[in-house]
Design a protein around this motif. Structure first.
Motif, PDB file in Angstrom:
ATOM      1  N   PHE A 166       0.805  -1.232   0.000  1.00  0.00           N
ATOM      2  CA  PHE A 166       0.000   0.000   0.000  1.00  0.00           C
ATOM      3  C   PHE A 166       0.836   1.279   0.000  1.00  0.00           C
ATOM      4  O   PHE A 166       0.296   2.385  -0.065  1.00  0.00           O
ATOM      5  N   ALA A 167       2.162   1.155   0.061  1.00  0.00           N
ATOM      6  CA  ALA A 167       3.026   2.339   0.179  1.00  0.00           C
ATOM      7  C   ALA A 167       2.877   3.306  -0.988  1.00  0.00           C
ATOM      8  O   ALA A 167       2.978   4.530  -0.818  1.00  0.00           O
ATOM      9  N   ASP A 168       2.631   2.779  -2.194  1.00  0.00           N
ATOM     10  CA  ASP A 168       2.554   3.664  -3.358  1.00  0.00           C
ATOM     11  C   ASP A 168       1.147   4.184  -3.618  1.00  0.00           C
ATOM     12  O   ASP A 168       0.890   4.818  -4.646  1.00  0.00           O
ATOM     13  N   SER A 169       0.218   3.935  -2.694  1.00  0.00           N
ATOM     14  CA  SER A 169      -1.167   4.380  -2.883  1.00  0.00           C
ATOM     15  C   SER A 169      -1.278   5.902  -2.843  1.00  0.00           C
ATOM     16  O   SER A 169      -0.639   6.574  -2.022  1.00  0.00           O
ATOM     17  N   THR A 170      -2.108   6.433  -3.708  1.00  0.00           N
ATOM     18  CA  THR A 170      -2.388   7.870  -3.717  1.00  0.00           C
ATOM     19  C   THR A 170      -3.139   8.253  -2.459  1.00  0.00           C
ATOM     20  O   THR A 170      -4.070   7.546  -2.036  1.00  0.00           O
ATOM     21  N   LEU A 171      -2.762   9.355  -1.842  1.00  0.00           N
ATOM     22  CA  LEU A 171      -3.465   9.819  -0.645  1.00  0.00           C
ATOM     23  C   LEU A 171      -4.899  10.204  -0.991  1.00  0.00           C
ATOM     24  O   LEU A 171      -5.146  10.854  -2.006  1.00  0.00           O
ATOM     25  N   GLN A 172      -5.828   9.813  -0.123  1.00  0.00           N
ATOM     26  CA  GLN A 172      -7.242  10.109  -0.363  1.00  0.00           C
ATOM     27  C   GLN A 172      -7.595  11.545  -0.015  1.00  0.00           C
ATOM     28  O   GLN A 172      -8.599  12.074  -0.488  1.00  0.00           O
ATOM     29  N   PHE A 173      -6.778  12.174   0.819  1.00  0.00           N
ATOM     30  CA  PHE A 173      -6.963  13.582   1.179  1.00  0.00           C
ATOM     31  C   PHE A 173      -5.674  14.081   1.818  1.00  0.00           C
ATOM     32  O   PHE A 173      -4.774  13.283   2.136  1.00  0.00           O
ATOM     33  N   SER A 174      -5.580  15.366   2.012  1.00  0.00           N
ATOM     34  CA  SER A 174      -4.383  15.939   2.623  1.00  0.00           C
ATOM     35  C   SER A 174      -4.280  15.511   4.081  1.00  0.00           C
ATOM     36  O   SER A 174      -5.283  15.564   4.816  1.00  0.00           O
ATOM     37  N   PRO A 175      -3.111  15.091   4.546  1.00  0.00           N
ATOM     38  CA  PRO A 175      -2.962  14.653   5.930  1.00  0.00           C
ATOM     39  C   PRO A 175      -3.444  15.698   6.924  1.00  0.00           C
ATOM     40  O   PRO A 175      -3.130  16.882   6.803  1.00  0.00           O
ATOM     41  N   GLY A 176      -4.225  15.228   7.899  1.00  0.00           N
ATOM     42  CA  GLY A 176      -4.774  16.119   8.917  1.00  0.00           C
ATOM     43  C   GLY A 176      -6.079  16.778   8.547  1.00  0.00           C
ATOM     44  O   GLY A 176      -6.714  17.430   9.377  1.00  0.00           O
ATOM     45  N   GLU A 177      -6.504  16.598   7.289  1.00  0.00           N
ATOM     46  CA  GLU A 177      -7.709  17.274   6.804  1.00  0.00           C
ATOM     47  C   GLU A 177      -8.977  16.708   7.425  1.00  0.00           C
ATOM     48  O   GLU A 177      -9.904  17.443   7.751  1.00  0.00           O
ATOM     49  N   LYS A 178      -9.026  15.381   7.612  1.00  0.00           N
ATOM     50  CA  LYS A 178     -10.228  14.773   8.169  1.00  0.00           C
ATOM     51  C   LYS A 178      -9.902  13.403   8.748  1.00  0.00           C
ATOM     52  O   LYS A 178      -8.790  12.889   8.617  1.00  0.00           O
ATOM     53  N   PHE A 179     -10.900  12.812   9.374  1.00  0.00           N
ATOM     54  CA  PHE A 179     -10.778  11.489   9.984  1.00  0.00           C
ATOM     55  C   PHE A 179     -11.255  10.421   9.010  1.00  0.00           C
ATOM     56  O   PHE A 179     -12.314  10.543   8.406  1.00  0.00           O
ATOM     57  N   SER A 180     -10.455   9.369   8.852  1.00  0.00           N
ATOM     58  CA  SER A 180     -10.874   8.219   8.058  1.00  0.00           C
ATOM     59  C   SER A 180     -10.203   6.985   8.647  1.00  0.00           C
ATOM     60  O   SER A 180      -8.983   6.820   8.540  1.00  0.00           O
ATOM     61  N   TYR A 181     -11.003   6.147   9.291  1.00  0.00           N
ATOM     62  CA  TYR A 181     -10.465   4.999  10.031  1.00  0.00           C
ATOM     63  C   TYR A 181      -9.575   4.161   9.130  1.00  0.00           C
ATOM     64  O   TYR A 181      -9.939   3.822   8.012  1.00  0.00           O
ATOM     65  N   ASN A 182      -8.392   3.771   9.642  1.00  0.00           N
ATOM     66  CA  ASN A 182      -7.353   3.321   8.741  1.00  0.00           C
ATOM     67  C   ASN A 182      -6.460   2.268   9.383  1.00  0.00           C
ATOM     68  O   ASN A 182      -5.702   2.564  10.306  1.00  0.00           O
ATOM     69  N   ASN A 183      -6.531   1.026   8.904  1.00  0.00           N
ATOM     70  CA  ASN A 183      -5.659  -0.028   9.410  1.00  0.00           C
ATOM     71  C   ASN A 183      -4.224   0.111   8.893  1.00  0.00           C
ATOM     72  O   ASN A 183      -3.278  -0.324   9.555  1.00  0.00           O
ATOM     73  N   SER A 184      -4.067   0.705   7.727  1.00  0.00           N
ATOM     74  CA  SER A 184      -2.720   0.896   7.182  1.00  0.00           C
ATOM     75  C   SER A 184      -1.866   1.741   8.127  1.00  0.00           C
ATOM     76  O   SER A 184      -0.669   1.481   8.307  1.00  0.00           O
ATOM     77  N   GLY A 185      -2.463   2.761   8.718  1.00  0.00           N
ATOM     78  CA  GLY A 185      -1.726   3.646   9.613  1.00  0.00           C
ATOM     79  C   GLY A 185      -1.162   2.913  10.810  1.00  0.00           C
ATOM     80  O   GLY A 185       0.002   3.111  11.192  1.00  0.00           O
ATOM     81  N   TYR A 186      -1.968   2.059  11.418  1.00  0.00           N
ATOM     82  CA  TYR A 186      -1.498   1.331  12.600  1.00  0.00           C
ATOM     83  C   TYR A 186      -0.550   0.201  12.223  1.00  0.00           C
ATOM     84  O   TYR A 186       0.312  -0.180  13.027  1.00  0.00           O
ATOM     85  N   PHE A 187      -0.668  -0.340  11.019  1.00  0.00           N
ATOM     86  CA  PHE A 187       0.333  -1.293  10.544  1.00  0.00           C
ATOM     87  C   PHE A 187       1.688  -0.591  10.457  1.00  0.00           C
ATOM     88  O   PHE A 187       2.711  -1.116  10.905  1.00  0.00           O
ATOM     89  N   LEU A 188       1.685   0.602   9.897  1.00  0.00           N
ATOM     90  CA  LEU A 188       2.922   1.379   9.801  1.00  0.00           C
ATOM     91  C   LEU A 188       3.505   1.699  11.172  1.00  0.00           C
ATOM     92  O   LEU A 188       4.728   1.663  11.361  1.00  0.00           O
ATOM     93  N   LEU A 189       2.659   1.986  12.134  1.00  0.00           N
ATOM     94  CA  LEU A 189       3.150   2.275  13.481  1.00  0.00           C
ATOM     95  C   LEU A 189       3.868   1.064  14.069  1.00  0.00           C
ATOM     96  O   LEU A 189       4.904   1.201  14.731  1.00  0.00           O
ATOM     97  N   GLY A 190       3.321  -0.129  13.829  1.00  0.00           N
ATOM     98  CA  GLY A 190       3.996  -1.335  14.296  1.00  0.00           C
ATOM     99  C   GLY A 190       5.365  -1.503  13.658  1.00  0.00           C
ATOM    100  O   GLY A 190       6.352  -1.861  14.324  1.00  0.00           O
ATOM    101  N   HIS A 191       5.433  -1.235  12.353  1.00  0.00           N
ATOM    102  CA  HIS A 191       6.701  -1.331  11.622  1.00  0.00           C
ATOM    103  C   HIS A 191       7.707  -0.306  12.156  1.00  0.00           C
ATOM    104  O   HIS A 191       8.899  -0.610  12.333  1.00  0.00           O
ATOM    105  N   ILE A 192       7.233   0.883  12.456  1.00  0.00           N
ATOM    106  CA  ILE A 192       8.100   1.926  13.019  1.00  0.00           C
ATOM    107  C   ILE A 192       8.624   1.505  14.390  1.00  0.00           C
ATOM    108  O   ILE A 192       9.807   1.705  14.699  1.00  0.00           O
ATOM    109  N   ILE A 193       7.767   0.905  15.217  1.00  0.00           N
ATOM    110  CA  ILE A 193       8.205   0.422  16.532  1.00  0.00           C
ATOM    111  C   ILE A 193       9.352  -0.580  16.371  1.00  0.00           C
ATOM    112  O   ILE A 193      10.344  -0.528  17.102  1.00  0.00           O
ATOM    113  N   GLU A 194       9.229  -1.466  15.401  1.00  0.00           N
ATOM    114  CA  GLU A 194      10.279  -2.464  15.175  1.00  0.00           C
ATOM    115  C   GLU A 194      11.580  -1.819  14.715  1.00  0.00           C
ATOM    116  O   GLU A 194      12.664  -2.190  15.170  1.00  0.00           O
TER     117      GLU A 194
END
Length: 489
Positions: A166-194
């Motif tokens: 999913f890394a090359d996916s086009t952003l659906q909106f500008s970051p911080g613009e609105k809320f959209s529940y997102n499993n990709s974000g928390y997957f990335l957080l796990g990867h960052i923790i590692e």
């Protein structure tokens, strides 16, 4: 005489204390029985099958299991039954991130690229840790990809491998613009923790949270592990059950791969009042709205909301989160001001746990809990599936007249999609049409009906329903995507 009077007063005070203690115990017992009666009724109607725990003023007043943890071997659910908790995992991930922030190893306002140099997608330099934590990144959620469940969900991936999907996916909106529940974000957080710790997400979780809190019945769920007291996951088909489809647990990862018990989540709830795992300043961040978008008030790994009490219109502030993963749905509700906790772990797929939590909260505050009704949707499923449209519509008219039955939007939507996935397109259309008629103010009912018409190749009706859905909810990205797809055909 003075000494005797003191002894008399002491004796009276002791008796009063005993009386107050006994009265409190009776109230607690009464609440416990009311909660049990309520959950028994939900279980009787096929709307709860799992483990439940309730704490009042910090003390457990109810902890029991309902139905079967394993239906094939008749093993009952208990308070120590291990359930997959789905997205409740996100609050554990959020705590790990905030711990690393406290230690100066992460900064909330720094972009993904600072911690994942190999991440080269559109989000790399504009999406921050803060955006990932509060679902405002604009990165598409991988669970919403059209072929995800069919083509990816059963295959094992490393975090490095899966991020590339999913890394090359086009952003659906500008970051911080609105809320959209997102499993990709928390997957990335796990990867960052590692990457930051040099350890696996599972190891960091164990060392920083599970071991310090003595949460011995919580962990990262691996299919291959022999795990005692593990609940099997099921899905409803009308009033029957089937085994939930397999999901490789490397996929939910830091967004949803944990298992736990009602008893362990009580330990977790207690720990969030102290400073053993997180400072007060960090908890303030976690439990405060970091994004407000319409009805969505989200902190870091927790939703901030209100829970109604009785019929007066009053409500109490809560922090809560649900979880849904193949065969399981879960809910944890904390009422910090009252020091109350509600944990509901269900192993028969989607059911409306919020209604149960509202009923339990009413009981805790001396109000009557609304008694559940039998599900019209679940009764309709086998009729539409086996007997067709005419029989299904006739059954619907009959059940509507029966006061013991009730109709819920999410259940009807679930039935519609089950029919759709089984090739019963005409039947699904009729179920979705009922839902539109019953819930005309819900954008989602039109979205679902539009999808059914699209699959039936009724292009104009599909367009009309998607347009209606988007008109009602301009943030309905799925509707926009599907509408563009239809018009491109």
């Amino acid at each position: 005489m003075i000494t005797q009077s003191i002894h008399t007063l002491q004796k009276k005070g002791f008796l009063i204390a005993i009386l107050l203690l006994s009265t409190g115990m009776l109230f607690a017992q009464e609440k416990s029985q009311q909660i049990k009666d309520l959950l028994n009724k939900y279980h009787e109607y096929g709307q709860f099958n799992g483990s439940a725990l309730v704490a009042d003023d910090g003390k457990v007043v109810f902890s029991e299991g309902f139905g079967m943890a394993n239906m094939e071997y008749d093993i009952p659910n208990r308070p120590n039954t291990k359930h997959r908790i789905g997205s409740i995992t996100k609050q554990f991930t959020a705590v790990l991130i905030l711990q690393l922030v406290e230690e100066g190893k992460l900064e909330l306002d720094k972009p993904i690229s600072k911690y994942l140099p190999e991440y080269n997608g559109p989000a790399a330099n504009v999406v921050t840790i803060h955006h990932l934590l509060n679902h405002s990144s604009g990165i598409p959620s991988y669970t919403s990809f059209p072929a995800f469940f069919q083509e990816q969900s059963r295959d094992p991936f490393t975090p490095v491998e899966f991020v590339k999907t999913f890394a090359d996916s086009t952003l659906q909106f500008s970051p911080g613009e609105k809320f959209s529940y997102n499993n990709s974000g928390y997957f990335l957080l796990g990867h960052i923790i590692e990457e930051v710790t040099g350890k696996s997400y599972e190891q960091v979780l164990q060392e920083r949270i599970l071991d310090p809190l003595d949460m011995k019945d919580t962990g990262y769920d691996h299919h291959a592990t022999i795990l005692k007291n593990r609940a099997a996951g099921y899905e409803k088909r009308g009033n029957d059950y089937i085994n939930a489809p397999y999901l490789d647990m490397s996929i939910p990862y830091a967004a949803g791969s944990l298992y736990s018990t009602a008893e362990d989540l009580y330990k977790w709830g207690r720990a969030l009042y102290g400073d053993k795992i997180l400072s007060d300043d960090s908890k303030e961040l976690m439990f405060s709205p970091q994004i407000v978008d319409g009805d969505a008030h989200y902190g870091y790994g927790w939703s901030i909301a209100n829970l109604p009490v009785g019929k007066s219109g009053d409500s109490l502030p809560i922090v809560a989160h649900g979880g849904g993963i193949n065969g399981f749905n879960t809910l944890i509700v904390r009422l910090p001001r009252e020091d109350d906790l509600i944990v509901l772990l269900n192993n028969t797929g989607g059911t409306n746990l919020r209604d149960i939590a509202v009923g339990i909260n009413n009981i805790l505050h001396g109000e009557a809990a609304e008694i559940p009704k039998r599900s019209i949707a679940m009764e309709l499923m086998p009729v539409f599936a086996k007997e067709g449209v005419d029989a299904g519509l006739a059954k619907y008219k009959t059940l509507k007249k029966d006061a013991t039955f009730g109709l819920k939007e999410d259940e009807m939507n679930q039935v519609g999609y089950q029919l759709l996935n089984n090739g019963k397109i005409k039947e699904a259309i009729e179920v979705f049409k009922i839902n539109v008629a019953e819930f005309p103010d819900s954008f989602n009912t039109y979205d679902s009906l539009g999808e059914a018409y699209m699959m039936d190749r009724q292009k104009e009706k599909a367009i009309a329903n998607y347009e209606k859905s988007i008109e009602m909810n301009p943030n309905n990205q799925n509707g926009k995507d599907m509408l563009a797809k239809i018009r491109a055909q």
